[in-house]
Write a protein that holds these residues in place. Structure first.
Motif, PDB file in Angstrom:
ATOM      1  N   THR A  40       0.845  -1.196   0.000  1.00 17.76           N
ATOM      2  CA  THR A  40       0.000   0.000   0.000  1.00 17.76           C
ATOM      3  C   THR A  40       0.880   1.246   0.000  1.00 17.76           C
ATOM      4  O   THR A  40       2.075   1.180   0.296  1.00 17.76           O
ATOM      5  CB  THR A  40      -0.922   0.051   1.232  1.00 17.76           C
ATOM      6  OG1 THR A  40      -0.128   0.205   2.413  1.00 17.76           O
ATOM      7  CG2 THR A  40      -1.765  -1.207   1.334  1.00 17.76           C
ATOM      8  N   MET A  41       0.244   2.386  -0.291  1.00 14.68           N
ATOM      9  CA  MET A  41       0.967   3.651  -0.296  1.00 14.68           C
ATOM     10  C   MET A  41      -0.012   4.785  -0.009  1.00 14.68           C
ATOM     11  O   MET A  41      -1.210   4.679  -0.332  1.00 14.68           O
ATOM     12  CB  MET A  41       1.651   3.874  -1.661  1.00 14.68           C
ATOM     13  CG  MET A  41       2.475   5.159  -1.745  1.00 14.68           C
ATOM     14  SD  MET A  41       3.166   5.457  -3.404  1.00 14.68           S
ATOM     15  CE  MET A  41       4.387   4.162  -3.491  1.00 14.68           C
ATOM     16  N   ASP A  42       0.483   5.842   0.582  1.00 14.67           N
ATOM     17  CA  ASP A  42      -0.321   7.046   0.777  1.00 14.67           C
ATOM     18  C   ASP A  42      -0.918   7.471  -0.559  1.00 14.67           C
ATOM     19  O   ASP A  42      -0.206   7.562  -1.570  1.00 14.67           O
ATOM     20  CB  ASP A  42       0.551   8.160   1.345  1.00 14.67           C
ATOM     21  CG  ASP A  42      -0.187   9.473   1.452  1.00 14.67           C
ATOM     22  OD1 ASP A  42      -0.959   9.644   2.401  1.00 14.67           O
ATOM     23  OD2 ASP A  42       0.018  10.326   0.545  1.00 14.67           O
ATOM     24  N   THR A  43      -2.229   7.729  -0.588  1.00 14.20           N
ATOM     25  CA  THR A  43      -2.900   7.957  -1.864  1.00 14.20           C
ATOM     26  C   THR A  43      -2.424   9.222  -2.583  1.00 14.20           C
ATOM     27  O   THR A  43      -2.351   9.251  -3.811  1.00 14.20           O
ATOM     28  CB  THR A  43      -4.421   8.018  -1.664  1.00 14.20           C
ATOM     29  OG1 THR A  43      -4.741   8.956  -0.632  1.00 14.20           O
ATOM     30  CG2 THR A  43      -4.970   6.651  -1.300  1.00 14.20           C
ATOM     31  N   ARG A  44      -2.095  10.254  -1.828  1.00 15.43           N
ATOM     32  CA  ARG A  44      -1.606  11.477  -2.483  1.00 15.43           C
ATOM     33  C   ARG A  44      -0.246  11.230  -3.137  1.00 15.43           C
ATOM     34  O   ARG A  44       0.015  11.693  -4.245  1.00 15.43           O
ATOM     35  CB  ARG A  44      -1.512  12.627  -1.477  1.00 15.43           C
ATOM     36  CG  ARG A  44      -2.872  13.148  -1.014  1.00 15.43           C
ATOM     37  CD  ARG A  44      -2.736  14.387  -0.163  1.00 15.43           C
ATOM     38  NE  ARG A  44      -4.046  14.903   0.241  1.00 15.43           N
ATOM     39  CZ  ARG A  44      -4.793  15.697  -0.525  1.00 15.43           C
ATOM     40  NH1 ARG A  44      -4.341  16.089  -1.716  1.00 15.43           N
ATOM     41  NH2 ARG A  44      -5.972  16.122  -0.107  1.00 15.43           N
ATOM     42  N   ARG A  45       0.602  10.518  -2.427  1.00 12.53           N
ATOM     43  CA  ARG A  45       1.909  10.182  -2.994  1.00 12.53           C
ATOM     44  C   ARG A  45       1.740   9.281  -4.220  1.00 12.53           C
ATOM     45  O   ARG A  45       2.429   9.450  -5.233  1.00 12.53           O
ATOM     46  CB  ARG A  45       2.751   9.478  -1.922  1.00 12.53           C
ATOM     47  CG  ARG A  45       4.103   8.953  -2.404  1.00 12.53           C
ATOM     48  CD  ARG A  45       5.008  10.068  -2.869  1.00 12.53           C
ATOM     49  NE  ARG A  45       6.310   9.552  -3.263  1.00 12.53           N
ATOM     50  CZ  ARG A  45       7.208  10.251  -3.944  1.00 12.53           C
ATOM     51  NH1 ARG A  45       6.940  11.499  -4.307  1.00 12.53           N
ATOM     52  NH2 ARG A  45       8.366   9.719  -4.248  1.00 12.53           N
ATOM     53  N   LEU A  46       0.809   8.351  -4.125  1.00 13.21           N
ATOM     54  CA  LEU A  46       0.559   7.437  -5.231  1.00 13.21           C
ATOM     55  C   LEU A  46       0.029   8.188  -6.449  1.00 13.21           C
ATOM     56  O   LEU A  46       0.453   7.936  -7.587  1.00 13.21           O
ATOM     57  CB  LEU A  46      -0.455   6.369  -4.789  1.00 13.21           C
ATOM     58  CG  LEU A  46      -0.773   5.253  -5.780  1.00 13.21           C
ATOM     59  CD1 LEU A  46       0.483   4.522  -6.221  1.00 13.21           C
ATOM     60  CD2 LEU A  46      -1.768   4.272  -5.159  1.00 13.21           C
ATOM     61  N   ALA A  47      -0.874   9.125  -6.216  1.00 14.19           N
ATOM     62  CA  ALA A  47      -1.408   9.925  -7.320  1.00 14.19           C
ATOM     63  C   ALA A  47      -0.302  10.741  -7.987  1.00 14.19           C
ATOM     64  O   ALA A  47      -0.281  10.900  -9.217  1.00 14.19           O
ATOM     65  CB  ALA A  47      -2.526  10.831  -6.820  1.00 14.19           C
ATOM     66  N   LEU A  48       0.609  11.258  -7.184  1.00 17.66           N
ATOM     67  CA  LEU A  48       1.723  12.031  -7.734  1.00 17.66           C
ATOM     68  C   LEU A  48       2.607  11.164  -8.628  1.00 17.66           C
ATOM     69  O   LEU A  48       2.990  11.568  -9.733  1.00 17.66           O
ATOM     70  CB  LEU A  48       2.546  12.632  -6.588  1.00 17.66           C
ATOM     71  CG  LEU A  48       3.777  13.460  -7.011  1.00 17.66           C
ATOM     72  CD1 LEU A  48       3.354  14.657  -7.863  1.00 17.66           C
ATOM     73  CD2 LEU A  48       4.547  13.920  -5.778  1.00 17.66           C
ATOM     74  N   LEU A  49       2.930   9.953  -8.155  1.00 20.27           N
ATOM     75  CA  LEU A  49       3.745   9.038  -8.954  1.00 20.27           C
ATOM     76  C   LEU A  49       3.034   8.680 -10.257  1.00 20.27           C
ATOM     77  O   LEU A  49       3.657   8.597 -11.320  1.00 20.27           O
ATOM     78  CB  LEU A  49       4.053   7.768  -8.156  1.00 20.27           C
ATOM     79  CG  LEU A  49       5.013   7.919  -6.977  1.00 20.27           C
ATOM     80  CD1 LEU A  49       5.119   6.606  -6.214  1.00 20.27           C
ATOM     81  CD2 LEU A  49       6.395   8.360  -7.464  1.00 20.27           C
ATOM     82  N   ARG A  50       1.734   8.494 -10.159  1.00 27.49           N
ATOM     83  CA  ARG A  50       0.973   8.142 -11.356  1.00 27.49           C
ATOM     84  C   ARG A  50       0.900   9.310 -12.341  1.00 27.49           C
ATOM     85  O   ARG A  50       0.861   9.102 -13.558  1.00 27.49           O
ATOM     86  CB  ARG A  50      -0.432   7.685 -10.964  1.00 27.49           C
ATOM     87  CG  ARG A  50      -0.456   6.323 -10.313  1.00 27.49           C
ATOM     88  CD  ARG A  50      -1.877   5.823 -10.156  1.00 27.49           C
ATOM     89  NE  ARG A  50      -1.933   4.476  -9.636  1.00 27.49           N
ATOM     90  CZ  ARG A  50      -3.057   3.754  -9.567  1.00 27.49           C
ATOM     91  NH1 ARG A  50      -4.208   4.288 -10.001  1.00 27.49           N
ATOM     92  NH2 ARG A  50      -3.035   2.536  -9.079  1.00 27.49           N
ATOM     93  N   SER A  51       0.866  10.520 -11.805  1.00 30.95           N
ATOM     94  CA  SER A  51       0.802  11.683 -12.712  1.00 30.95           C
ATOM     95  C   SER A  51       2.079  11.780 -13.544  1.00 30.95           C
ATOM     96  O   SER A  51       2.044  12.156 -14.715  1.00 30.95           O
ATOM     97  CB  SER A  51       0.578  12.961 -11.907  1.00 30.95           C
ATOM     98  OG  SER A  51       1.697  13.265 -11.095  1.00 30.95           O
ATOM     99  N   VAL A  52       3.209  11.436 -12.935  1.00 34.75           N
ATOM    100  CA  VAL A  52       4.471  11.426 -13.678  1.00 34.75           C
ATOM    101  C   VAL A  52       4.406  10.375 -14.787  1.00 34.75           C
ATOM    102  O   VAL A  52       4.811  10.632 -15.921  1.00 34.75           O
ATOM    103  CB  VAL A  52       5.657  11.137 -12.731  1.00 34.75           C
ATOM    104  CG1 VAL A  52       6.953  10.990 -13.525  1.00 34.75           C
ATOM    105  CG2 VAL A  52       5.788  12.253 -11.698  1.00 34.75           C
ATOM    106  N   ARG A  53       3.867   9.227 -14.449  1.00 38.73           N
ATOM    107  CA  ARG A  53       3.710   8.158 -15.441  1.00 38.73           C
ATOM    108  C   ARG A  53       2.749   8.589 -16.545  1.00 38.73           C
ATOM    109  O   ARG A  53       2.987   8.328 -17.732  1.00 38.73           O
ATOM    110  CB  ARG A  53       3.189   6.898 -14.750  1.00 38.73           C
ATOM    111  CG  ARG A  53       2.924   5.713 -15.657  1.00 38.73           C
ATOM    112  CD  ARG A  53       4.196   5.178 -16.245  1.00 38.73           C
ATOM    113  NE  ARG A  53       3.967   3.937 -16.959  1.00 38.73           N
ATOM    114  CZ  ARG A  53       4.865   3.339 -17.732  1.00 38.73           C
ATOM    115  NH1 ARG A  53       6.077   3.877 -17.856  1.00 38.73           N
ATOM    116  NH2 ARG A  53       4.587   2.238 -18.355  1.00 38.73           N
TER     117      ARG A  53
END
Length: 268
Positions: free
Chosen positions: A194-207
């Motif tokens: 699992t991961m903090d959702t805000r951090r996860l969203a940020l990583l996904r935005s880069v992708r």
């Protein structure tokens, strides 16, 4: 009949390759090669020398300890058996050149080979079982990582594979039921990420930027939250799956945490 005895404190592979290469220069000769491996005592050497004396053969050896090489030389002289030391002269020259003594540990080369081929096996397994591939034979895995996209499943798989673990990873996708075989695996094998959702969203935005925003709601914070909640519900269905929060952690730390938990659960 001509007999040659290969004597090694390891597998004898090095001496065998050298001998076979040399024998190609003696076409048509009838030579019987006898391999004696794991020779690490004077008693074993005495036995091989006696065999060679009885068959009028000679000995090619790759013993790494000075004591056993000296004993082989003396026993060969005593029984009029020719002995050829393939390792001693090389170790001596390397000692002079490198100004350091060899470790004299039998079987090191074989262990290095074993480690090398094991690492190739585990790396290939990780690549062949990445992102849900070949899920039907996932029972062969020693560790299975489960989580939504961008929770480090693939880099963790590669890192653990380099550490010689058989690792597979399976994605959690919103609204898609995971493969049933996952829930049949024994405790200590499957790990939820699992991961903090805000951090996860940020990583996904880069992708998403890399893919030129062709991935729909993939990086949308609300979508990420719903997918993270969906993953947690799946984890709750298997209470024996340890859940690792990977937020802000380096790969090495996450891998160490997984291995520690796996060992503890399998020892229980």
């Amino acid at each position: 009949m001509n007999y040659v005895f290969i004597v090694s404190d390891g597998t004898g592979g090095t001496a065998a390759r050298a001998l076979n290469a040399a024998l190609t220069q003696f076409s048509g000769m009838d030579v019987t090669i006898e391999r004696r491996t794991g020779v690490r005592s004077e008693e074993q050497i005495s036995g091989v020398v006696q065999e060679a004396a009885e068959t009028r053969g000679f000995i090619v050896h790759t013993l790494v300890t000075n004591e056993l090489r000296d004993y082989m030389l003396n026993m060969g002289r005593l029984h009029n058996v020719e002995t050829i030391d393939l390792m001693g002269p090389l170790l001596e020259r390397l000692t002079r050149h490198l100004h350091v003594s060899p470790m004299e540990k039998p079987g090191l080369f074989s262990q290095l080979n074993a480690d090398y081929f094991r690492r190739i096996e585990t790396m290939e397994f990780a690549l062949h079982h990445d992102d849900g591939l070949r899920v039907n034979d996932i029972k062969q895995a020693e560790i299975v990582l489960v989580g939504v996209s961008r929770t480090f499943k693939t880099p963790l798989s590669i890192y653990l594979a380099f550490k010689q673990w058989l690792v597979a990873n399976v994605p959690i996708i919103l609204g898609v039921e995971p493969p049933p075989i996952l829930f049949d695996l024994p405790p200590g094998k499957v790990f939820g990420l699992t991961m903090d959702t805000r951090r996860l969203a940020l990583l996904r935005s880069v992708r998403a930027q890399y893919l030129k925003n062709t991935v729909g709601d993939y990086a949308d914070l609300d979508f990420v939250r719903r997918e993270a909640v969906y993953a947690l519900k799946i984890f709750d269905r298997s209470p024996k799956w340890p859940v690792i929060n990977v937020t802000g952690k380096p790969i090495e730390e996450i891998a160490s945490e997984i291995l520690a938990i796996a060992k503890q659960m399998r020892d229980e």
